[in-house]
Write a protein that holds these residues in place. Sequence first.
Motif, PDB file in Angstrom:
ATOM      1  N   UNK A  13       0.845  -1.190   0.000  1.00 50.26           N
ATOM      2  CA  UNK A  13       0.000   0.000   0.000  1.00 50.26           C
ATOM      3  C   UNK A  13       0.880   1.239   0.000  1.00 50.26           C
ATOM      4  N   UNK A  14       0.469   2.231  -0.748  1.00 50.85           N
ATOM      5  CA  UNK A  14       1.248   3.466  -0.840  1.00 50.85           C
ATOM      6  C   UNK A  14       1.430   4.118   0.538  1.00 50.85           C
ATOM      7  N   UNK A  15       0.416   4.063   1.366  1.00 49.70           N
ATOM      8  CA  UNK A  15       0.506   4.684   2.688  1.00 49.70           C
ATOM      9  C   UNK A  15       1.539   3.996   3.569  1.00 49.70           C
ATOM     10  N   UNK A  21       9.014   6.068   7.369  1.00 61.69           N
ATOM     11  CA  UNK A  21       9.994   6.970   7.995  1.00 61.69           C
ATOM     12  C   UNK A  21       9.490   7.581   9.299  1.00 61.69           C
ATOM     13  N   UNK A  22       8.220   7.927   9.356  1.00 62.59           N
ATOM     14  CA  UNK A  22       7.657   8.490  10.577  1.00 62.59           C
ATOM     15  C   UNK A  22       7.638   7.488  11.715  1.00 62.59           C
ATOM     16  N   UNK A  23       7.305   6.251  11.405  1.00 66.16           N
ATOM     17  CA  UNK A  23       7.288   5.197  12.422  1.00 66.16           C
ATOM     18  C   UNK A  23       8.704   4.968  12.937  1.00 66.16           C
ATOM     19  N   UNK A  24       9.680   4.890  12.036  1.00 64.70           N
ATOM     20  CA  UNK A  24      11.074   4.696  12.453  1.00 64.70           C
ATOM     21  C   UNK A  24      11.521   5.809  13.399  1.00 64.70           C
ATOM     22  N   UNK A  25      11.186   7.033  13.053  1.00 65.22           N
ATOM     23  CA  UNK A  25      11.586   8.174  13.877  1.00 65.22           C
ATOM     24  C   UNK A  25      10.931   8.090  15.253  1.00 65.22           C
ATOM     25  N   UNK A  26       9.653   7.748  15.289  1.00 68.27           N
ATOM     26  CA  UNK A  26       8.900   7.691  16.538  1.00 68.27           C
ATOM     27  C   UNK A  26       9.449   6.619  17.487  1.00 68.27           C
ATOM     28  N   UNK A  28      12.545   5.358  17.280  1.00 67.04           N
ATOM     29  CA  UNK A  28      13.987   5.507  17.423  1.00 67.04           C
ATOM     30  C   UNK A  28      14.810   4.460  16.695  1.00 67.04           C
ATOM     31  N   UNK A  29      14.316   4.011  15.548  1.00 66.86           N
ATOM     32  CA  UNK A  29      15.015   3.005  14.760  1.00 66.86           C
ATOM     33  C   UNK A  29      15.611   3.663  13.522  1.00 66.86           C
ATOM     34  N   UNK A  30      16.869   3.361  13.244  1.00 69.11           N
ATOM     35  CA  UNK A  30      17.531   3.907  12.059  1.00 69.11           C
ATOM     36  C   UNK A  30      17.374   2.944  10.887  1.00 69.11           C
ATOM     37  N   UNK A  31      17.239   3.492   9.690  1.00 69.90           N
ATOM     38  CA  UNK A  31      17.168   2.674   8.476  1.00 69.90           C
ATOM     39  C   UNK A  31      18.587   2.481   7.976  1.00 69.90           C
ATOM     40  N   UNK A  32      19.098   1.279   8.094  1.00 66.21           N
ATOM     41  CA  UNK A  32      20.462   0.963   7.692  1.00 66.21           C
ATOM     42  C   UNK A  32      20.428  -0.341   6.909  1.00 66.21           C
TER      43      UNK A  32
END
Length: 63
Positions: A13-15, A21-26, A28-32
């Motif tokens: 799903x596009x959403x 990115x917002x969930x990761x920030x909330x 505290x997880x980095x995308x690596x």
Amino acid sequence: MELPEGAQPVFRAELTAKHHPGVRKRVGVAYDQPEARCIAEQAIRKEAAAMNQPADLINIAPS
């Protein structure tokens, strides 16, 4: 898993793609991506010694 280095996730799903990115920030997880691949490979290789069914190996791979 021998995926090409440029392999990207496919979002159903596009959403979902938009909000990740917002969930990761909330939380505290980095995308690596390189680190994620390394962790997945280590987990699969470790468990491959004890499991011999492909579905087992897929299930232990970090999501």
